[in-house]
Design a protein around this motif. Structure first.
Motif, PDB file in Angstrom:
ATOM      1  N   ALA A  50       0.830  -1.207   0.000  1.00  0.00           N
ATOM      2  CA  ALA A  50       0.000   0.000   0.000  1.00  0.00           C
ATOM      3  C   ALA A  50       0.865   1.259   0.000  1.00  0.00           C
ATOM      4  N   VAL A  51       1.934   1.255   0.790  1.00  0.00           N
ATOM      5  CA  VAL A  51       2.840   2.407   0.830  1.00  0.00           C
ATOM      6  C   VAL A  51       3.489   2.613  -0.526  1.00  0.00           C
ATOM      7  N   MET A  52       3.893   1.527  -1.178  1.00  0.00           N
ATOM      8  CA  MET A  52       4.570   1.662  -2.457  1.00  0.00           C
ATOM      9  C   MET A  52       3.653   2.245  -3.528  1.00  0.00           C
ATOM     10  N   VAL A  53       2.374   1.932  -3.470  1.00  0.00           N
ATOM     11  CA  VAL A  53       1.424   2.515  -4.427  1.00  0.00           C
ATOM     12  C   VAL A  53       1.293   4.023  -4.185  1.00  0.00           C
ATOM     13  N   VAL A  54       1.101   4.415  -2.915  1.00  0.00           N
ATOM     14  CA  VAL A  54       0.984   5.846  -2.581  1.00  0.00           C
ATOM     15  C   VAL A  54       2.263   6.582  -2.934  1.00  0.00           C
ATOM     16  N   TYR A  55       3.375   5.974  -2.603  1.00  0.00           N
ATOM     17  CA  TYR A  55       4.695   6.578  -2.867  1.00  0.00           C
ATOM     18  C   TYR A  55       4.912   6.796  -4.357  1.00  0.00           C
ATOM     19  N   ALA A  56       4.447   5.836  -5.183  1.00  0.00           N
ATOM     20  CA  ALA A  56       4.614   5.966  -6.628  1.00  0.00           C
ATOM     21  C   ALA A  56       3.735   7.084  -7.188  1.00  0.00           C
ATOM     22  N   VAL A  57       2.526   7.219  -6.649  1.00  0.00           N
ATOM     23  CA  VAL A  57       1.614   8.277  -7.119  1.00  0.00           C
ATOM     24  C   VAL A  57       2.188   9.654  -6.779  1.00  0.00           C
ATOM     25  N   ILE A  58       2.653   9.822  -5.548  1.00  0.00           N
ATOM     26  CA  ILE A  58       3.244  11.099  -5.143  1.00  0.00           C
ATOM     27  C   ILE A  58       4.467  11.421  -5.991  1.00  0.00           C
ATOM     28  N   ASP A  59       5.273  10.409  -6.222  1.00  0.00           N
ATOM     29  CA  ASP A  59       6.499  10.629  -6.984  1.00  0.00           C
ATOM     30  C   ASP A  59       6.204  10.955  -8.439  1.00  0.00           C
ATOM     31  N   ALA A  60       5.131  10.374  -8.983  1.00  0.00           N
ATOM     32  CA  ALA A  60       4.762  10.683 -10.358  1.00  0.00           C
ATOM     33  C   ALA A  60       4.333  12.139 -10.503  1.00  0.00           C
ATOM     34  N   ILE A  61       3.812  12.709  -9.429  1.00  0.00           N
ATOM     35  CA  ILE A  61       3.379  14.108  -9.458  1.00  0.00           C
ATOM     36  C   ILE A  61       4.558  15.054  -9.275  1.00  0.00           C
ATOM     37  N   ASP A  62       5.435  14.735  -8.314  1.00  0.00           N
ATOM     38  CA  ASP A  62       6.517  15.692  -8.028  1.00  0.00           C
ATOM     39  C   ASP A  62       7.648  15.638  -9.056  1.00  0.00           C
ATOM     40  N   ASN A  63       7.764  14.534  -9.806  1.00  0.00           N
ATOM     41  CA  ASN A  63       8.840  14.434 -10.788  1.00  0.00           C
ATOM     42  C   ASN A  63       8.761  15.492 -11.879  1.00  0.00           C
ATOM     43  N   PRO A  64       7.629  15.636 -12.578  1.00  0.00           N
ATOM     44  CA  PRO A  64       7.561  16.687 -13.608  1.00  0.00           C
ATOM     45  C   PRO A  64       7.763  18.078 -13.034  1.00  0.00           C
ATOM     46  N   LEU A  65       7.273  18.307 -11.822  1.00  0.00           N
ATOM     47  CA  LEU A  65       7.436  19.623 -11.212  1.00  0.00           C
ATOM     48  C   LEU A  65       8.909  19.925 -10.958  1.00  0.00           C
ATOM     49  N   LEU A  66       9.648  18.938 -10.435  1.00  0.00           N
ATOM     50  CA  LEU A  66      11.074  19.131 -10.180  1.00  0.00           C
ATOM     51  C   LEU A  66      11.837  19.377 -11.484  1.00  0.00           C
ATOM     52  N   GLY A  67      11.508  18.609 -12.510  1.00  0.00           N
ATOM     53  CA  GLY A  67      12.178  18.805 -13.795  1.00  0.00           C
ATOM     54  C   GLY A  67      11.869  20.160 -14.399  1.00  0.00           C
ATOM     55  N   HIS A  68      10.623  20.594 -14.283  1.00  0.00           N
ATOM     56  CA  HIS A  68      10.226  21.899 -14.814  1.00  0.00           C
ATOM     57  C   HIS A  68      10.950  23.025 -14.090  1.00  0.00           C
ATOM     58  N   LEU A  69      11.032  22.934 -12.770  1.00  0.00           N
ATOM     59  CA  LEU A  69      11.746  23.953 -12.006  1.00  0.00           C
ATOM     60  C   LEU A  69      13.215  24.016 -12.408  1.00  0.00           C
ATOM     61  N   SER A  70      13.801  22.849 -12.694  1.00  0.00           N
ATOM     62  CA  SER A  70      15.191  22.825 -13.138  1.00  0.00           C
ATOM     63  C   SER A  70      15.344  23.529 -14.482  1.00  0.00           C
TER      64      SER A  70
END
Length: 481
Positions: A53-73
């Motif tokens: 269950a944690v890995m599913v939540v963790y993957a969803v959060i990470d899928a959201i923050d990844n594009p944001l981090l790349g865009h900020l870069s």
């Protein structure tokens, strides 16, 4: 002399100076992924259903923050460049979170243990994403031509294999025999501190030596929503991303399950994973030289397809291993296929980034790589669900409740699931088309040659690739044979 308003060209970054950064970025996250199930599920007793269950939540959060981090870069403008500030900030944060991840108090149980695992697993992945989005974005920027890029990529994958020797092969020995025992957590904390110090020094050394192209920072800052929409409409983003995810997910199974495969399927102490992991990594290191030579002769796309097929066959061989000797023999084949994917997968992705820059006139490597990272986030979901399935099909719920046949459970986890994924990837790769090699910043058109399109492919590079990799059509896309 540079024209007013333009930045002068940077000096060339030595390939080894860039490549060594992979050593620093790989050590922390591979220790985490390679030991998290053993540490939290098998030793501390976290239930696999909670883990999944944690890995599913963790993957969803990470899928959201990844594009944001790349865009900020991509939008960062500083005298230190676009990527280096993020590398210098992300490195100490990842190291601190990794040490905390492996410092969970043994007194924690139930919800307390679950929360500790969830918080630091998500933080580690977030800072790892920050590092890798920026580190990966430097490859196409620093080395526009595929030949130079292949050399730099080959070197960095070599450093990644050194990191794997440290973070995977040596970790079971250090954590269970040198600094701790088979059933204690102290060895993990000490090992994490040592690995973290090494990683921090290496990443800072690499970041300070990377010479970013200042011309990329003088252009318009791309808006987030428009950029994301442009990427998700790109067909190559989905075809290359999903196919590459089959490889990434398969190797995620290997990283997370090999220690328990050795313990339960082979019936040996966890420390013996050193020998199996070691042979896989050594073969992969030697294979990089061979596969890089194949790329030079046949092109990245043809070599990528072949490596996918070899990797799929290797997992079938590993399923039938009955002892350490036969597992090592199968591991030789795993190493051969894996090194082929290491040598080619990032080159395929870089072609897609080059095409995007040429088509849109914007260098969005950070956002694009982070968007590709979305497929990597599937690893957490799939491995979490796969581990949960072991409880459903085989009764393995934790180290305290391993079920009646944990050996078969982890044989399926480490061999059957990866085989299915890589077989799908090998078939899909046969239908993938990628752009021809195109310089990201072509020189001004030569009036003598009569060229008027500054984004047109380099005719020399195009001729070389079409002769070595496969037929092409008028769209500038390499077609499958």
């Amino acid at each position: 002399m540079a024209h007013p308003g333009t930045a002068s060209a940077p000096g060339r970054t030595p390939a080894w100076r860039y490549a060594i950064g992979m050593l620093g970025t790989s050590i922390p996250i591979n220790m985490i992924k390679g030991s998290m199930i053993l540490f939290y599920v098998d030793i501390l007793g976290l239930d696999v259903r909670a883990y999944g269950a944690v890995m599913v939540v963790y993957a969803v959060i990470d899928a959201i923050d990844n594009p944001l981090l790349g865009h900020l870069s991509d939008r960062t403008r500083s005298r230190f460049g676009r990527r280096r500030p993020w590398l210098l900030v992300g490195a100490p944060m990842l190291v601190a979170c990794m040490i905390a991840f492996f410092s969970a108090p043994t007194s924690l149980q139930g919800m307390g243990l679950l929360l500790w695992f969830a918080v630091f697993a998500i933080l580690c992945e977030a800072f790892d994403s920050m590092l890798n989005a920026n580190y990966g974005a430097l490859l196409p920027e620093l080395y526009p031509r595929e030949r130079d890029r292949a050399v730099a990529n080959g070197l960095r994958q070599g450093f990644q294999l050194v990191a794997l020797v440290i973070s995977l092969a040596a970790t079971p020995l250090l954590t269970t025999s040198v600094f701790g025992t088979e059933d204690s957590t102290q060895g993990f904390q000490i090992t994490a501190i040592i690995y973290g110090a090494v990683a921090l020094v290496v990443i800072v050394f690499m970041a300070l030596g990377a010479r970013e192209n200042p011309r990329y920072s003088t252009r318009e800052r791309p808006p987030l929503l428009r950029s994301v929409w442009s990427i998700v409409r790109d067909r190559m983003f989905w075809t290359v991303g999903l196919t590459g995810a089959c490889y990434g997910m398969a190797m995620a199974f290997v990283l997370s399950g090999i220690q328990l495969y050795v313990r339960y399927s082979l019936g040996l102490p966890v420390g013996n994973a050193l020998y199996l992991q070691g042979i896989v990594i050594l073969v992969s290191a030697g294979g990089l030289v061979v596969w890089t030579g194949v790329v030079a002769r046949r092109g990245a796309l043809w070599t990528w397809r072949l490596a996918f097929a070899v990797l799929a066959v290797s997992f079938a061989a590993l399923f039938f291993a009955t002892d350490l000797g036969t597992a090592i023999a199968a591991g030789v084949l795993v190493g051969a296929g894996w090194s082929g994917m290491l040598a080619t997968n990032d080159l395929i992705v870089a072609r897609v980034l080059d095409a995007d820059a040429a088509r849109n006139g914007e260098h969005r490597e950070g956002l694009f790589l982070s968007a590709f990272g979305f497929f990597g986030r599937l690893n957490g979901i799939v491995t979490g669900l796969a581990l949960t399935s072991l409880g459903v099909f085989f009764g393995y719920n934790s180290g305290d409740d391993p079920g009646t046949d944990p050996g078969l459970a982890f044989r399926v986890y480490l061999c059957v699931y990866p085989f299915v994924l890589t077989a799908i990837g090998a078939v899909a790769a046969r239908f993938i088309s990628v752009p021809l090699e195109t310089p990201t910043d072509p020189p001004p058109p030569d009036p003598v040659a009569g060229s008027t399109d500054p984004s047109s492919p380099d005719p020399v590079a195009g001729a070389e690739e079409s002769a070595s990799s496969g037929p092409v059509d008028g769209s500038g896309v390499e077609r499958p044979r």
